[in-house]
Design a protein around this motif. Structure first.
Motif, mmCIF file in Angstrom:
data_model
loop_
_atom_site.group_PDB
_atom_site.id
_atom_site.type_symbol
_atom_site.label_atom_id
_atom_site.label_comp_id
_atom_site.label_asym_id
_atom_site.label_seq_id
_atom_site.Cartn_x
_atom_site.Cartn_y
_atom_site.Cartn_z
ATOM 1 N N GLN A 73 -1.393 8.780 -7.835
ATOM 2 C CA GLN A 73 -0.828 8.881 -6.489
ATOM 3 C C GLN A 73 0.585 9.461 -6.494
ATOM 4 O O GLN A 73 1.082 9.890 -5.456
ATOM 5 C CB GLN A 73 -0.765 7.505 -5.829
ATOM 6 C CG GLN A 73 -2.097 6.888 -5.448
ATOM 7 C CD GLN A 73 -1.877 5.543 -4.790
ATOM 8 O OE1 GLN A 73 -1.879 4.501 -5.437
ATOM 9 N NE2 GLN A 73 -1.667 5.556 -3.485
ATOM 10 N N GLN A 114 -0.483 8.044 1.091
ATOM 11 C CA GLN A 114 -1.213 9.169 0.511
ATOM 12 C C GLN A 114 -0.543 10.441 1.033
ATOM 13 O O GLN A 114 -0.717 10.798 2.195
ATOM 14 C CB GLN A 114 -2.685 9.110 0.912
ATOM 15 C CG GLN A 114 -3.400 7.832 0.499
ATOM 16 C CD GLN A 114 -3.593 7.731 -1.002
ATOM 17 O OE1 GLN A 114 -3.742 8.747 -1.684
ATOM 18 N NE2 GLN A 114 -3.592 6.513 -1.519
ATOM 19 N N THR A 115 0.213 11.115 0.194
ATOM 20 C CA THR A 115 1.101 12.180 0.661
ATOM 21 C C THR A 115 0.550 13.589 0.448
ATOM 22 O O THR A 115 1.244 14.564 0.760
ATOM 23 C CB THR A 115 2.464 12.060 -0.036
ATOM 24 O OG1 THR A 115 2.262 12.084 -1.455
ATOM 25 C CG2 THR A 115 3.156 10.763 0.363
ATOM 26 N N GLY A 116 -0.646 13.705 -0.062
ATOM 27 C CA GLY A 116 -1.240 15.030 -0.211
ATOM 28 C C GLY A 116 -0.435 15.930 -1.121
ATOM 29 O O GLY A 116 -0.153 15.594 -2.277
ATOM 30 N N GLU A 173 0.858 -1.178 0.000
ATOM 31 C CA GLU A 173 0.000 0.000 0.000
ATOM 32 C C GLU A 173 0.897 1.231 0.000
ATOM 33 O O GLU A 173 1.857 1.301 0.772
ATOM 34 C CB GLU A 173 -0.895 -0.001 1.240
ATOM 35 C CG GLU A 173 -1.834 1.180 1.338
ATOM 36 C CD GLU A 173 -2.628 1.179 2.628
ATOM 37 O OE1 GLU A 173 -3.427 2.113 2.826
ATOM 38 O OE2 GLU A 173 -2.450 0.249 3.449
ATOM 39 N N ASP A 228 -2.311 2.978 -9.614
ATOM 40 C CA ASP A 228 -2.940 4.291 -9.682
ATOM 41 C C ASP A 228 -1.838 5.337 -9.838
ATOM 42 O O ASP A 228 -1.240 5.779 -8.865
ATOM 43 C CB ASP A 228 -3.765 4.548 -8.419
ATOM 44 C CG ASP A 228 -4.457 5.910 -8.444
ATOM 45 O OD1 ASP A 228 -4.366 6.617 -9.477
ATOM 46 O OD2 ASP A 228 -5.078 6.267 -7.421
#
Length: 367
Positions: free
Chosen positions: A191, A168-170, A165, A188
């Motif tokens: 990302q 999610q680093t924004g 996984e 994806d």
């Protein structure tokens, strides 16, 4: 030595690695006279329309197979993934800013060391104390919201671990070295700010590195650096600023077409799971005779690593495996042991044969 059809061995090399036999055969047929042109691809001008068609076809197949969004550029660069260790901080680590690196193996360490030469970088995590037997959970990463980027290595060839996984680093661009597992499963792309991959595992022969970069990040890249080290150069000239590795790009396109014909990334993921299960099951059911190096929840679908309890028995295993036609299974010199690389082009039959070899060997030598 046992051999497959056409006298080919079971090739488990970590890279350069096995390529699909239909691709090799097609390239062999076209090598001297490509599509009736009277010359080989390696003799062809990179400025010619036929080669530009080869390059555009490779880009289009990558875009299709990886579902690359329109706001990304695909570049073909020489120098291997190791050159990217320098290009990334040179392009994106601005003076007075920081970047973070997740240290999950030797190649991640090398990327970190190169970046240190160019700016202020931090550990987001370091698995060295655990002999790189695991990768961190995304919520275990320690990076800053002000970082220019976070760098990870998606699969660790030497130690046999893989991210399951991604974080999610924004607003912090996520940069990933995917040299050894790109196209092994759906991805994806959105990302990531940038993905790079040396071709010699799943994409083709050595010599070309694929870089997939978000266009807004590309526009932010440092422009005051040498041309050949600037991502902008490759984007502005469609990877044709200088002579690219033409034959490697051509073979990359042929491998991508093979992946498409096989069913794409989803089919690759299904096959890879089935293949590696054969070998992981042989490890898990061996009553400790084979000792897996990676923690179960970090196990790679590309590189399976294990040890055998007694050193002499392990030497015998490697010797008898080679005699049986299983090539390239000795562990990396930094890790030792056994490493079986099961990239996309490695067949189910090869993994099945090796799994049976493991079972038979254990029966013969288990004390």
């Amino acid at each position: 030595m046992q051999q497959q059809s056409q006298g080919r061995v079971y090739n488990f090399n970590a890279g350069p690695s096995t390529l699909p036999l239909p691709v090799l055969q097609k390239v062999q047929e076209e090598f001297v006279n490509f599509k009736g042109m009277g010359m080989s691809v390696i003799e062809m001008s990179h400025r010619s329309a036929p080669f530009e068609s080869i390059l555009e076809n490779a880009k289009a197949l990558l875009k299709e197979l990886l579902a690359i969004p329109d706001d990304y550029e695909t570049l073909f660069i020489q120098g291997g993934a190791s050159l990217q260790f320098t290009m990334i901080p040179m392009n994106f680590l601005q003076p007075g800013k920081t970047a973070s690196y997740a240290l999950t193996g030797q190649w991640a360490e090398r990327a970190y060391v190169e970046a240190q030469l160019l700016g202020d970088v931090n550990y987001a995590s370091c698995a060295r104390k655990g002999s790189y037997s695991r990768v961190p959970a995304p919520d275990q990463l320690n990076y800053r919201a002000s970082d220019e980027y976070l760098h990870i290595t998606s699969n660790n060839t030497i130690y046999g671990t893989q991210w399951k996984e991604f974080p999610q680093t924004g607003n912090v661009p996520l940069i990933a070295d995917m040299s050894s597992d790109i196209l092994s499963q759906p991805l994806d792309i959105s990302q990531f700010g940038l993905i790079y991959a040396g071709a010699q595992k799943n994409l083709g022969p050595s010599g070309v590195t694929v870089v997939i970069i978000r266009k807004d990040l590309l526009q932010q890249a440092n422009s005051n650096i040498p041309s050949m080290l600037s991502y902008r150069t490759y984007a502005e000239h469609n990877s044709l600023f200088n002579t690219p590795p033409t034959f490697a790009v051509y073979m990359l396109g042929e491998v991508l077409q093979w992946v498409k014909d096989q069913g794409g990334a989803h089919e690759m993921a299904k096959r890879n799971e089935q293949k590696t299960a054969l070998i992981y099951d042989a490890i898990d059911q061996s009553e400790g005779f084979f000792q897996g190096r990676a923690e179960p929840n970090s196990r790679s679908q590309m590189n399976i690593t294990f040890n055998i309890e007694y050193e002499q028995t392990q030497k015998t295993f490697l010797l008898e495996a080679e005699q049986a036609g299983f090539i390239g299974i000795a562990g990396h010199r930094l890790a030792g042991g056994v490493r079986v690389s099961t990239y996309n082009a490695v067949s189910y039959e090869a993994c099945q044969a090796f799994s049976q070899f493991m079972i038979d060997f254990r029966r013969k030598y288990h004390r």
